[in-house]
Design a protein around this motif. Structure first.
Motif: not given
Length: 518
Positions: A464-468, A493-497, A501-504, A512-514
């Protein structure tokens, strides 16, 4: 005989089968609800002793992708969270496999334990169970589940359970038919009164009187504004629990009469002087729910009082008698007029004094008005006497039902009759594990978890790339149920790295997630 006649044991509800709770598939996912044919039972479906259908239904997909699970046919259902638990404990038996919501608990009885037998016994002991298990929350009452499981019940052999159930069904069925007949007759009384009111203002009720007086029916058409002297709104000041003078509110108008049983008060001398009611004042409820707005009663100086702001106080001129005007406004024609002119708001309707003034009707002469009032009052008295008798019948039937149920399950002392059949049945019940109703997965779809699911999520988001993608978009394309997928993404989402990631997304107004590297 209805009561127990053989060996019995005192056990707890928790020992008699498998208990399970329910949940609500997300209402935001239309695929869980639209076109569904699987009953999803909530407290609003209780009423019948056996439930086969529900107001809401879910789809097979909801079973596959959420924690919703089927309760088998023949399970005992109890409402465990609802305001109704203040005074009663609704129960039912499933007439077919169904899902339940989180306000209901289900008991799948072990072999030899009859759900209907337990249902009747819980009804017989409902007061004791409510006192022991119901707790008050911040919003509504709920049942303490651990206390419910420890609640004691009496169990007999399967044959004895069946005998008691069949006997109760026979006797209670007759009581229910009598109750239903009384309820139908109560409804017919409303129809009788509506017919009498309609006949009164069509000239039918006083036709004989007019003939005896050698009068023609020549009633002029008037508006309410033509025949009243004043129309004023009641007091808008806040009332108190105690005070000098009652403040009559919309709830004090019941079935065309004033009900003085639930009152608030005022001690404000200015308000009392300004709004004090006079004998013959007609009280019109100008604001209420759509079906109740416009209900009317007459104040007959029963005690000093004022009216609240939701009422219009109508003072009649010498052309019309107050009781006749109240009858007019409560008649089918008056109710129809109120319905046609009301202004609707959120759950409330309103009729102002200008609209009330425009109510048009045909006005009988005063002598005939007196005859109409006399005849309508006589009919009303007979109807109310009949209503009271029927209500007493219903109360007596309800009392008899409770007495029969209590007698059916009354025991004293401790069990002393040996019964290998009963003891073996109860021993097996404690270890009972039911076979759940079939919950088929979608054809050709294998549900994944663990590493396989991780790879599927990350591969999709990388693509999905940057669009997530939104959570729902991911769920539509990966092989995992709702809760497994939610847990998996949260772990990422809770991992150290974090690998996710979540983006609005401001344009869509959503999260959205990506993949982290995108």
């Amino acid at each position: 005989m209805i009561g127990l006649t053989g060996p019995w044991r005192r056990v707890t509800l928790g020992e008699l089968g498998h208990w399970q709770g329910g949940n609500t598939p997300s209402k935001r996912v239309s695929a869980y609800w639209s076109g569904g044919d699987i009953p999803w039972i909530s407290p609003k479906d209780f009423g019948e002793e056996v439930i086969k259908q529900s107001q809401d239904r879910i789809t097979q997909r909801a079973l596959e992708e959420t924690n919703a699970a089927l309760v088998p046919e023949g399970a005992l259902l109890l409402v465990t969270r609802s305001g109704i638990l203040k005074h009663s404990l609704p129960t039912a038996v499933t007439g077919k496999a169904a899902a339940i919501n989180q306000d209901v608990k289900a008991l799948s009885p072990a072999p030899g334990i009859l759900a209907r037998y337990l249902q009747y016994q819980i009804e017989a002991k409902a007061d004791d169970l409510l006192e022991a298990a119901v707790k008050s929350g911040t919003t509504v009452e709920s049942v303490n589940f651990s206390v419910l499981q420890q609640f004691p019940v009496i169990v007999a052999t399967t044959g004895e359970q069946d005998r008691i159930v069949r006997r109760l069904e026979d006797v209670l069925g007759k009581l229910e038919r009598s109750r239903a007949a009384a309820a139908m007759n109560l409804k017919r009384l409303d129809d009788v009164w509506a017919t009498a009111m309609a006949g009164a203002f069509a000239g039918v009720l006083t036709a004989g009187w007019r003939a005896s007086q050698d009068l023609d029916q020549d009633w002029p058409s008037v508006t309410l504004g033509d025949v009243v002297d004043e129309m004023n709104y009641g007091s808008s000041r806040k009332s108190q629990i105690r005070g000098d003078v009652p403040v009559l509110r919309m709830g004090n108008i019941q079935a065309g009469r004033l009900d003085w049983s639930d009152l608030v008060y005022t001690s404000d001398k200015q308000e009392i002087k300004k709004h004090r009611l006079r004998d013959g004042d007609v009280l019109f409820n100008r604001t209420n729910s759509p079906e109740l707005v416009g209900k009317t009663a007459v104040y007959h100086n029963e005690r000093p009082a004022i009216a609240a702001g939701y009422l219009i106080v109508v003072r009649c001129s010498s052309r019309i008698m107050p009781d006749l005007l109240a009858h007019f406004l409560n008649s089918p024609a008056g109710r129809a007029y109120c319905w046609s002119v009301k202004s609707d708001g959120v759950s409330q309707s309103n009729i102002n004094s200008r609209k009330l003034s425009a109510f048009e009707f045909r006005l009988p002469p005063l002598a005939e008005q007196a005859q109409l009032i006399e005849q309508l009052d006589r009919i009303w008295v007979q109807i109310e006497l009949t209503r009271e008798r029927l209500a007493n019948v219903q109360n007596d039937l309800a009392t008899l039902r409770r007495q029969l149920l209590r007698a059916a399950f009354h025991v004293s002392g401790e069990p002393n009759e040996p019964s290998s059949e009963l003891d073996t049945m109860l021993a097996a019940a404690r270890d009972f594990k039911p076979n759940p109703p079939a919950q088929k997965r979608a054809k050709g779809r294998t549900m994944k978890s663990g590493a396989g699911l991780t790879n599927e999520i990350t591969s999709l988001l990388t693509l999905k790339g940057a669009a997530g993608a939104s959570f729902d978009e991911i769920r539509a394309q990966v092989s995992a149920d709702y809760d497994t997928l939610k847990a998996e993404i949260f772990a990422h989402l809770q991992e150290g790295k974090p690998s996710v990631v979540q983006v609005f997304d401001r344009e869509r107004g959503m999260i959205r997630l990506r993949a982290a590297q995108s």
